[in-house]
Enzyme design. Structure first.
Site, PDB file in Angstrom:
ATOM      1  N   ASP A  67       0.934  -1.233   0.036  1.00  0.00           N
ATOM      2  CA  ASP A  67      -0.352   0.085  -0.027  1.00  0.00           C
ATOM      3  C   ASP A  67       0.943   1.656  -0.066  1.00  0.00           C
ATOM      4  OD1 ASP A  67       1.099   0.026   2.430  1.00  0.00           O
ATOM      5  OD2 ASP A  67      -0.713  -0.849   2.969  1.00  0.00           O
ATOM      6  N   ASN A 135      -7.737  -2.531  14.230  1.00  0.00           N
ATOM      7  CA  ASN A 135      -8.817  -2.730  14.144  1.00  0.00           C
ATOM      8  C   ASN A 135      -9.321  -3.844  13.278  1.00  0.00           C
ATOM      9  OD1 ASN A 135      -8.130  -1.867  11.679  1.00  0.00           O
ATOM     10  ND2 ASN A 135      -9.350  -0.062  11.119  1.00  0.00           N
ATOM     11  N   HIS A 137      -7.578  -4.111  10.241  1.00  0.00           N
ATOM     12  CA  HIS A 137      -6.796  -4.087   8.900  1.00  0.00           C
ATOM     13  C   HIS A 137      -6.118  -4.771   8.171  1.00  0.00           C
ATOM     14  CE1 HIS A 137      -4.637  -0.216   9.514  1.00  0.00           C
ATOM     15  NE2 HIS A 137      -3.239  -1.068   9.110  1.00  0.00           N
ATOM     16  N   GLU A 142      -9.759  -1.736   5.027  1.00  0.00           N
ATOM     17  CA  GLU A 142      -9.925  -1.567   6.512  1.00  0.00           C
ATOM     18  C   GLU A 142     -11.375  -2.505   6.766  1.00  0.00           C
ATOM     19  OE1 GLU A 142      -8.346   0.609   8.064  1.00  0.00           O
ATOM     20  OE2 GLU A 142      -8.518   2.623   7.756  1.00  0.00           O
TER      21      GLU A 142
HETATM   22  C1  GLP Z   1      -0.449   0.523   9.121  1.00  0.00           C
HETATM   23  C2  GLP Z   1      -0.346  -0.562   7.210  1.00  0.00           C
HETATM   24  C3  GLP Z   1      -0.254  -1.798   7.625  1.00  0.00           C
HETATM   25  C4  GLP Z   1       0.066  -1.980   8.211  1.00  0.00           C
HETATM   26  C5  GLP Z   1      -0.867  -1.843  10.234  1.00  0.00           C
HETATM   27  C6  GLP Z   1       0.178  -2.078  11.622  1.00  0.00           C
HETATM   28  O1  GLP Z   1      -1.306   1.858   9.199  1.00  0.00           O
HETATM   29  N1  GLP Z   1      -1.001   0.091   6.211  1.00  0.00           N
HETATM   30  O2  GLP Z   1       0.126  -2.238   6.503  1.00  0.00           O
HETATM   31  O3  GLP Z   1       0.492  -3.793   8.981  1.00  0.00           O
HETATM   32  O4  GLP Z   1      -0.792  -0.065   9.700  1.00  0.00           O
HETATM   33  O5  GLP Z   1       1.055  -0.988  11.983  1.00  0.00           O
HETATM   34  P1  GLP Z   1       2.023  -1.021  12.258  1.00  0.00           P
HETATM   35  O6  GLP Z   1       2.611  -2.360  12.602  1.00  0.00           O
HETATM   36  O7  GLP Z   1       2.726  -0.062  12.870  1.00  0.00           O
HETATM   37  O8  GLP Z   1       1.236  -1.442  13.857  1.00  0.00           O
END
Ligand code: GLP
Length: 240
Positions: A67, A135, A137, A142
């Site tokens: 992404d 959440n 995702h 989402e």
């Molecule tokens: C972000 C990214 C995800 C990631 C997630 C968790 O928004 N788009 O790909 O896995 O949130 O992030 P983190 O590892 O910093 O908790």
């Protein structure tokens, strides 16, 4: 779904890197699906160290990222393109020409999604690395995202904007939209590796591993994939 519970983030990162390195060693032309966020940073550090010290080579590897934020150019320090260069690509011998992310600064975002879907059609991930949103995702898919979705424009939820605001000077600077691989693109991978740490993810981990399979918790779809490894620390596993 294979679940490996580790003592802490460091052990999680070492084990995750070991798995990815094994794939690259057995197939020098592997396709790696990569993720951003704080979860995989330690994994990438271990891969860089192994490349430096043991010579594991990524010259033949292709990468596809999950992404990117809409509106940030690749040189913005919060863009995922910048994240990938500074946390991994600059520290291994991968050819930058073989690294791919959706472009969040494209003028025609739908055309960019179409380009990325066409590209993904040619590169099945040998492994897709995933973090997990609090959440549930995956990528930026989402809650409510259909399981048959492909790369698309996402309106980020308030929850995600708040979670990610820690990396920006203020919450007003967090982009409101992103381009993300869809759930179908993720599920198309030959294998999936989820890295998760921290207590704030415990509820999402429980839903992912043994909750109802529902778009309300996108990661629950992974129960339908035959080769998923979840590596999580004991805080993230505390509700299992
Ligand atoms: C972000 C990214 C995800 C990631 C997630 C968790 O928004 N788009 O790909 O896995 O949130 O992030 P983190 O590892 O910093 O908790």
């Amino acid at each position: 779904m294979k679940v490996i519970i580790t003592e802490n983030y460091e052990e999680m990162s070492a084990k995750a890197a070991e798995l990815i390195i094994g794939i690259v060693k057995s197939n020098p032309n592997a396709v790696l699906g990569l993720a951003t966020g704080s979860s995989p940073i330690g994994t990438y550090q271990n891969m860089a160290k192994d490349c430096r010290e043991n010579g594991t080579s990524y010259k033949g590897v292709t990468s596809v990222n999950l992404d990117e934020y809409v509106g940030l150019t690749a040189d913005h320090d919060q863009s995922y393109a910048y994240f990938m260069r500074t946390n991994l690509f600059d520290h291994i011998d991968i050819d930058l020409k073989n690294t791919n992310l959706p472009s969040g600064s494209a003028s025609d975002l739908q055309a960019e999604c179409d380009r990325y879907n066409a590209l993904l059609a040619g590169y099945q991930q040998d492994v897709q690395v995933l973090g997990l949103g609090s959440n549930g995702h995956i990528g930026f898919n989402e809650p409510g995202t259909p399981f048959d979705s492909v790369t698309h424009l996402v309106d980020l939820t308030e929850n995600t904007i708040k979670d990610n605001s820690r990396l920006f000077a203020s919450i007003d600077e967090v982009p409101r939209q992103a381009l993300s691989m869809g759930i179908k693109n993720i599920m198309n991978a030959k294998s999936i590796l989820v890295v998760v740490s921290g207590k704030n993810k415990a509820k999402a981990v429980k839903g992912m591993v043994k909750g109802e399979i529902t778009p309300d918790l996108p990661a629950s779809v992974l129960q339908l994939h035959p080769f998923v490894t979840v590596i999580c620390d004991k805080d993230a596993a505390s509700e299992l």
